[in-house]
Design a protein around this motif. Sequence first.
Motif, short mmCIF file in Angstrom:
data_model
loop_
_atom_site.label_atom_id
_atom_site.label_comp_id
_atom_site.label_asym_id
_atom_site.label_seq_id
_atom_site.Cartn_x
_atom_site.Cartn_y
_atom_site.Cartn_z
N VAL A 90 0.84 -1.21 0.00
CA VAL A 90 0.00 0.00 0.00
C VAL A 90 0.87 1.25 0.00
N ASP A 91 1.92 1.26 0.83
CA ASP A 91 2.83 2.41 0.88
C ASP A 91 3.50 2.65 -0.48
N ALA A 92 3.90 1.56 -1.15
CA ALA A 92 4.56 1.69 -2.46
C ALA A 92 3.60 2.28 -3.49
N LEU A 93 2.33 1.91 -3.42
CA LEU A 93 1.33 2.45 -4.33
C LEU A 93 1.06 3.93 -4.01
N LYS A 101 1.56 7.70 -6.17
CA LYS A 101 0.26 8.36 -6.42
C LYS A 101 -0.79 7.44 -7.04
N GLY A 102 -0.82 6.18 -6.57
CA GLY A 102 -1.88 5.27 -6.98
C GLY A 102 -3.23 5.81 -6.52
N ARG A 103 -4.26 5.52 -7.27
CA ARG A 103 -5.59 6.04 -6.97
C ARG A 103 -6.52 4.95 -6.46
N ASP A 104 -7.42 5.36 -5.55
CA ASP A 104 -8.49 4.48 -5.06
C ASP A 104 -7.94 3.13 -4.60
N ILE A 105 -6.98 3.16 -3.69
CA ILE A 105 -6.36 1.93 -3.19
C ILE A 105 -7.33 1.26 -2.21
N VAL A 106 -7.61 -0.01 -2.47
CA VAL A 106 -8.52 -0.79 -1.64
C VAL A 106 -7.83 -2.10 -1.27
N THR A 107 -7.90 -2.45 0.01
CA THR A 107 -7.37 -3.73 0.47
C THR A 107 -8.53 -4.66 0.76
N LEU A 108 -8.51 -5.83 0.13
CA LEU A 108 -9.56 -6.82 0.32
C LEU A 108 -9.00 -7.99 1.14
N ASP A 109 -9.62 -8.25 2.27
CA ASP A 109 -9.24 -9.39 3.11
C ASP A 109 -10.03 -10.59 2.60
N TYR A 155 -4.72 -11.47 1.12
CA TYR A 155 -5.13 -10.11 0.81
C TYR A 155 -4.96 -9.82 -0.67
N MET A 156 -5.87 -9.03 -1.19
CA MET A 156 -5.71 -8.44 -2.51
C MET A 156 -5.70 -6.93 -2.32
N VAL A 157 -4.74 -6.28 -2.94
CA VAL A 157 -4.67 -4.83 -2.92
C VAL A 157 -4.97 -4.38 -4.35
N VAL A 158 -6.02 -3.57 -4.49
CA VAL A 158 -6.46 -3.11 -5.81
C VAL A 158 -6.20 -1.61 -5.90
N CYS A 159 -5.67 -1.18 -7.03
CA CYS A 159 -5.30 0.22 -7.20
C CYS A 159 -5.47 0.61 -8.66
N SER A 160 -5.81 1.87 -8.90
CA SER A 160 -5.92 2.39 -10.26
C SER A 160 -4.74 3.30 -10.58
N GLY A 161 -4.36 3.26 -11.85
CA GLY A 161 -3.38 4.19 -12.38
C GLY A 161 -4.04 5.04 -13.44
N THR A 162 -3.43 6.16 -13.79
CA THR A 162 -4.04 7.11 -14.72
C THR A 162 -3.75 6.81 -16.18
N PHE A 182 -14.59 -2.86 -15.32
CA PHE A 182 -15.07 -4.03 -16.05
C PHE A 182 -14.97 -5.30 -15.20
N TYR A 183 -13.82 -5.53 -14.57
CA TYR A 183 -13.61 -6.77 -13.80
C TYR A 183 -14.19 -6.68 -12.39
N ASP A 184 -14.32 -5.48 -11.84
CA ASP A 184 -15.00 -5.22 -10.57
C ASP A 184 -14.60 -6.21 -9.47
N LEU A 185 -13.29 -6.31 -9.21
CA LEU A 185 -12.79 -7.24 -8.21
C LEU A 185 -13.36 -6.97 -6.82
N GLU A 186 -13.57 -5.70 -6.50
CA GLU A 186 -14.10 -5.38 -5.17
C GLU A 186 -15.46 -6.04 -4.96
N ARG A 187 -16.32 -5.99 -5.96
CA ARG A 187 -17.64 -6.62 -5.83
C ARG A 187 -17.51 -8.13 -5.85
N LEU A 188 -16.65 -8.64 -6.70
CA LEU A 188 -16.46 -10.08 -6.83
C LEU A 188 -16.02 -10.72 -5.51
N TRP A 189 -15.15 -10.03 -4.77
CA TRP A 189 -14.58 -10.59 -3.56
C TRP A 189 -15.19 -10.06 -2.27
N GLN A 190 -16.28 -9.33 -2.36
CA GLN A 190 -16.89 -8.85 -1.11
C GLN A 190 -17.61 -10.00 -0.41
#
Length: 115
Positions: A11-14, A18-26, A36-43, A97-105
């Motif tokens: 998370v710190d490296a992202l 300046k990674g965007r919308d960083i989300v950690t999924l347990d 854990y999955m860490v999901v992040c967007s780039g520009t 499109f892949y919506d990992l956050e919803r898939l793994w909630q």
Amino acid sequence: MDVDQLKDVIVDALEERKGRDIVTLDVRGMSGVTDYMVVCSGTSSRHVKSLADNVWIEAKKHGATPLGMEGQRSSDWILVDFGDVVAHVMLPEAREFYDLERLWQVPAQSDKHEN
């Protein structure tokens, strides 16, 4: 380094790049592959590549051994695999499109259905 420390390093490296919308999924208990999955967007594709490279470099500096990196060629979704923690760095379009956050909630508890 334990799994929670590794997650924090990723998370710190992202954040550092300046990674965007960083989300950690347990996903412990939902996946036998990772904790854990860490999901992040780039520009841009270049930003996604820079984010993934920084995750790789910073985790190695802290003693983690990456198992692999996939997707560098297209750079719309790069996966950096550390076994217990997997980082998914994506362009916003791929992330939506892949919506990992919803898939793994965690599935919501359903109430009794009334008929």
